[in-house]
Enzyme design. Structure first.
Site, PDB file in Angstrom:
ATOM      1  N   HIS A   1     -21.036  -3.984 -11.262  1.00 34.84           N
ATOM      2  CA  HIS A   1     -20.336  -3.175 -12.271  1.00 34.84           C
ATOM      3  C   HIS A   1     -21.064  -3.193 -13.617  1.00 34.84           C
ATOM      4  CE1 HIS A   1     -16.742  -1.381 -10.722  1.00 34.84           C
ATOM      5  NE2 HIS A   1     -16.264  -2.504 -10.230  1.00 34.84           N
TER       6      HIS A   1
ATOM      7  N   CYS B   1      -6.664  -5.381 -18.713  1.00 35.77           N
ATOM      8  CA  CYS B   1      -6.466  -4.105 -19.418  1.00 35.77           C
ATOM      9  C   CYS B   1      -6.680  -2.878 -18.545  1.00 35.77           C
ATOM     10  CB  CYS B   1      -7.380  -4.027 -20.643  1.00 35.77           C
ATOM     11  SG  CYS B   1      -6.829  -5.120 -21.964  1.00 35.77           S
ATOM     12  N   GLN B   2      -7.494  -2.995 -17.498  1.00 41.51           N
ATOM     13  CA  GLN B   2      -7.700  -1.835 -16.641  1.00 41.51           C
ATOM     14  C   GLN B   2      -6.435  -1.570 -15.838  1.00 41.51           C
ATOM     15  OE1 GLN B   2     -10.414  -2.138 -13.285  1.00 41.51           O
ATOM     16  NE2 GLN B   2     -11.326  -0.193 -13.770  1.00 41.51           N
TER      17      GLN B   2
ATOM     18  N   GLU C   1     -18.654  -7.533  -8.719  1.00 39.25           N
ATOM     19  CA  GLU C   1     -18.373  -7.562 -10.165  1.00 39.25           C
ATOM     20  C   GLU C   1     -19.669  -7.501 -10.967  1.00 39.25           C
ATOM     21  OE1 GLU C   1     -15.412  -6.954 -10.681  1.00 39.25           O
ATOM     22  OE2 GLU C   1     -14.641  -7.581  -8.736  1.00 39.25           O
TER      23      GLU C   1
ATOM     24  N   MET D   1     -12.299  -8.922 -12.089  1.00 39.83           N
ATOM     25  CA  MET D   1     -12.280  -7.844 -13.075  1.00 39.83           C
ATOM     26  C   MET D   1     -13.554  -7.959 -13.881  1.00 39.83           C
ATOM     27  SD  MET D   1     -10.947  -5.175 -14.370  1.00 39.83           S
ATOM     28  CE  MET D   1     -11.842  -4.291 -15.650  1.00 39.83           C
ATOM     29  N   GLU D   2     -14.290  -6.855 -13.905  1.00 41.70           N
ATOM     30  CA  GLU D   2     -15.655  -6.857 -14.403  1.00 41.70           C
ATOM     31  C   GLU D   2     -15.737  -6.817 -15.930  1.00 41.70           C
ATOM     32  OE1 GLU D   2     -14.127  -4.468 -12.604  1.00 41.70           O
ATOM     33  OE2 GLU D   2     -14.603  -2.469 -13.363  1.00 41.70           O
TER      34      GLU D   2
ATOM     35  N   TYR E   1     -13.218   3.210  -3.451  1.00 44.61           N
ATOM     36  CA  TYR E   1     -14.285   2.256  -3.149  1.00 44.61           C
ATOM     37  C   TYR E   1     -15.054   2.679  -1.896  1.00 44.61           C
ATOM     38  CZ  TYR E   1     -11.782  -1.075  -6.206  1.00 44.61           C
ATOM     39  OH  TYR E   1     -11.173  -1.698  -7.257  1.00 44.61           O
TER      40      TYR E   1
ATOM     41  N   ARG F   1      -2.897 -12.570  -5.669  1.00 42.07           N
ATOM     42  CA  ARG F   1      -3.805 -11.453  -5.426  1.00 42.07           C
ATOM     43  C   ARG F   1      -3.151 -10.453  -4.478  1.00 42.07           C
ATOM     44  NH1 ARG F   1      -9.782 -12.080  -2.813  1.00 42.07           N
ATOM     45  NH2 ARG F   1     -10.339  -9.871  -2.898  1.00 42.07           N
ATOM     46  N   MET F   2      -2.923  -9.233  -4.968  1.00 44.46           N
ATOM     47  CA  MET F   2      -2.121  -8.256  -4.224  1.00 44.46           C
ATOM     48  C   MET F   2      -2.688  -7.936  -2.859  1.00 44.46           C
ATOM     49  SD  MET F   2      -0.939  -5.554  -7.127  1.00 44.46           S
ATOM     50  CE  MET F   2      -2.543  -5.312  -7.868  1.00 44.46           C
TER      51      MET F   2
ATOM     52  N   GLY G   1      -9.058  -9.386  -7.155  1.00 40.95           N
ATOM     53  CA  GLY G   1     -10.141 -10.272  -6.740  1.00 40.95           C
ATOM     54  C   GLY G   1     -11.002 -10.617  -7.935  1.00 40.95           C
TER      55      GLY G   1
HETATM   56 ZN   LIG Z   1     -14.884  -2.735  -8.710  1.00 41.30          ZN
END
Ligand SMILES: [Zn+2]
Length: 590
Positions: free
Chosen positions: A288, A127-128, A285, A259-260, A372, A541-542, A257
């Site tokens: 977060h 969803c992010q 993660e 998603m928290e 980041y 994974r992009m 990688g």
């Molecule tokens: Zn993060």
């Protein structure tokens, strides 16, 4: 109408969603997620109430058994369609029936062949930043938090999972209804569900890992340090606020990688390499849980507050477990990744600023390592001015004062003025936060592990290639740093020699494959082509595959192969990954 967030139609003056009761059903045959949601607001609606939707079929809206009139606005390419409820007439609750489209950006429906086990289909959400609106109507802004209860119906024998507390299951006619509650309020971007064939293993008193059966042993071993990490994080930032920290290992097509998602982090299987060397991602993660999920960026323009702080907390946790030398080594690799991103954007480009106006900009199109790592460097700069004890006290106060709230960059500057005013005489806070590029006064990272890599790089520049015995004992992040510093194109003989010395032909570490295969393609080391194609085909994974794909598209000999490769993986990868690959081809006129 007072919009506070450029990526949402939500008007907070109309009130906020406080609680949602979901009844959801995953229909794998139609690739549809259908359901109803009953919303409770923090106050009775006095006028219209606006929600975000995108590609969503809204079937009905009612309140206390009475139909409510609604209007779906025109679709904006970034925001989607505003759903306006026009006659709530003082009600503080309403129910919406909806169906998410098969193309919903938050959903990925996998065929059995796309999973690790290969027997059953799989569904997961991402969803992010602003895709929750493709699953259910919501005030899709990080500023709105709600608790929820949910029923998730999935066909047997699949297992349903949600980022929430499991609350039982009931068989239902060839299907199973899984029940969840989320007692802590979350922003919509942390809403998450999955369905597939997976099993679980307890890792500690408050942690469990879920994975496909053939991955569960390896996953449980790789993530076994989670309770140690939790303990270190609690020493730094106070008691873990979400009761449980569980993890779900997704199929390889997961575009990120990790998603928290609160209470249930989603993780890429590419971090399971058999030596726990990539668990920095797990520390990230987990961190977060405090920075991001508990204290949340007000809008995606303030994303650095989520990611800069979390990168900082990740390296403090790892520093406590692995030593500062190792944390600084990881910081050095992170900075290199970011500097490449800045070079790609251009040094004056907006996405190299920590905060800039994103009105009319898709937040996904400007995501990079800048928030980041530039955010991390800024926080380390502050820490080194005031000293670690004072900075830790500031951090704990920041977290305690903003629990379950959001914060803007401007409000953060206010906190600095109040609590750490001495930094303003020594660092240009405005320039760090709002100017493009990377400041000259960035803090250096020092570590004997980095020195060792620098020496080998110097040797290579002088014409001496490393031998296997020189580098065999290197930590994963050392090899990674070495690969990052190599020129992107080398003599083919050097490619061959480095491949042997660093054992790159048999590595399981996807970051090594990504770095080396990019160099190999650009160097014309054609023997690597099958491995480059295999990586891009199997991993979604992009961060891992886009640099290799970009090298293919930009290099004369491999250029003609890029478009056919994208067509081959189009149905296999997540739409977000496919979009990133399309962008590469567009830039190259392919
Ligand atoms: Zn993060």
């Amino acid at each position: 109408m007072a919009r506070h967030d450029p990526h949402s139609y939500a008007d907070l003056a109309q009130g906020r969603i406080r609680h949602i009761v979901f009844r959801l059903e995953a229909d794998f045959a139609q690739r549809q997620l259908r359901g109803t949601a009953r919303y409770r607001l923090d106050m009775p609606a006095r006028g219209p109430f606006d929600l975000d939707t995108r590609d969503l079929d809204v079937r009905s809206v009612s309140s206390s058994g009475r139909a409510v009139r609604f209007a779906l606005g025109e679709a904006d390419p970034i925001l989607g369609s505003r759903l306006r409820l026009t006659d709530l007439a003082g009600a503080d609750e309403f129910t919406i029936g909806f169906t998410a489209s098969a193309e919903a950006r938050a959903l990925q429906w996998l065929t059995p062949a796309q999973t690790s086990g290969g027997r059953h289909p799989f569904l997961f959400t991402q969803c992010q930043p602003h895709h929750a609106r493709t699953i259910f109507p919501c005030q899709d802004s990080p500023s709105v938090r709600f608790t929820f209860e949910a029923d998730l119906k999935v066909p047997s024998p699949l297992v349903g999972a949600m980022a929430g507390a499991p609350a039982g299951r009931t068989p239902a006619d060839g299907a199973t209804v899984f029940r969840f509650t989320m007692p802590q309020p979350i922003p919509s971007y942390l809403f998450a569900l999955a369905a597939g064939e997976f099993t679980s293993r307890d890792l500690g008193p408050r942690s469990r890992v879920y994975a496909e059966p053939d991955l569960i042993d390896a996953a449980a071993w790789e993530f076994a340090q989670i309770e140690d990490m939790l303990a270190e994080a609690e020493k730094l930032y106070g008691p873990y606020p979400w009761e449980r920290y569980d993890m779900l290992v997704l199929p390889p097509s997961f575009p990120y990688g990790g998603m928290e998602n609160a209470r249930l982090t989603f993780l890429t299987p590419t971090m399971i390499v058999g030596d726990r060397s990539l668990t920095n991602l797990l520390a990230h993660e987990l961190a977060h849980s405090w920075t991001g999920n508990l204290v949340t960026n007000a809008t995606w323009e303030d994303f650095w507050l989520n990611e800069g702080w979390t990168t900082y907390a990740e390296r403090r946790i790892l520093g406590a477990i692995e030593g500062e030398d190792s944390a600084m080594l990881r910081a050095a690799t992170g900075r290199n990744t970011m500097l490449r991103a800045i070079k790609n954007f251009g040094w004056k480009a907006d996405p190299t600023r920590l905060k800039f106006s994103q009105a009319g900009i898709d937040p996904e199109s400007v995501v990079s390592y800048v928030p980041y790592e530039k955010g991390y460097s800024f926080l380390v700069r502050l820490e080194r001015i005031v000293g670690r004890p004072a900075f830790d006290a500031f951090t704990r106060k920041y977290i305690a004062e903003h629990r379950f709230q959001t914060i803007t960059t401007e409000a953060f500057i206010g906190l600095l003025r109040r609590d750490l005013p001495q930094v303003f005489g020594q660092v240009d806070v405005q320039a760090w936060l709002f100017d493009p590029g990377f400041p000259a006064d960035a803090p250096p990272f020092e570590s004997s592990l980095i020195d060792d890599v620098s020496n080998r790089l110097f040797d290579y520049q002088e014409g001496r290639l490393p031998r296997r015995e020189d580098v065999a004992a290197w930590a994963t992040a050392q090899t990674y740093l070495f690969l990052q510093y190599l020129p992107r194109a080398l003599p083919v003989d050097d490619c061959r020699a480095l491949e042997a010395a660093l054992a790159l032909d048999r590595t399981r570490v996807p970051q090594f494959q990504s770095q080396f295969l990019e160099i190999a393609v650009r160097s014309g080391y054609r023997r690597c082509l099958p491995r480059a194609e295999a990586l891009i085909t199997t991993v979604g994974r992009m961060f891992i595959i886009v640099p290799v794909f970009q090298a293919m598209a930009q290099t004369e000999w491999s250029r003609p192969l890029a478009r056919p490769l994208l067509e081959k993986v189009r149905l296999r990868h997540h739409p977000i990954t496919v979009l990133a690959m399309e962008k590469v081809l567009l830039q190259q006129g392919l």
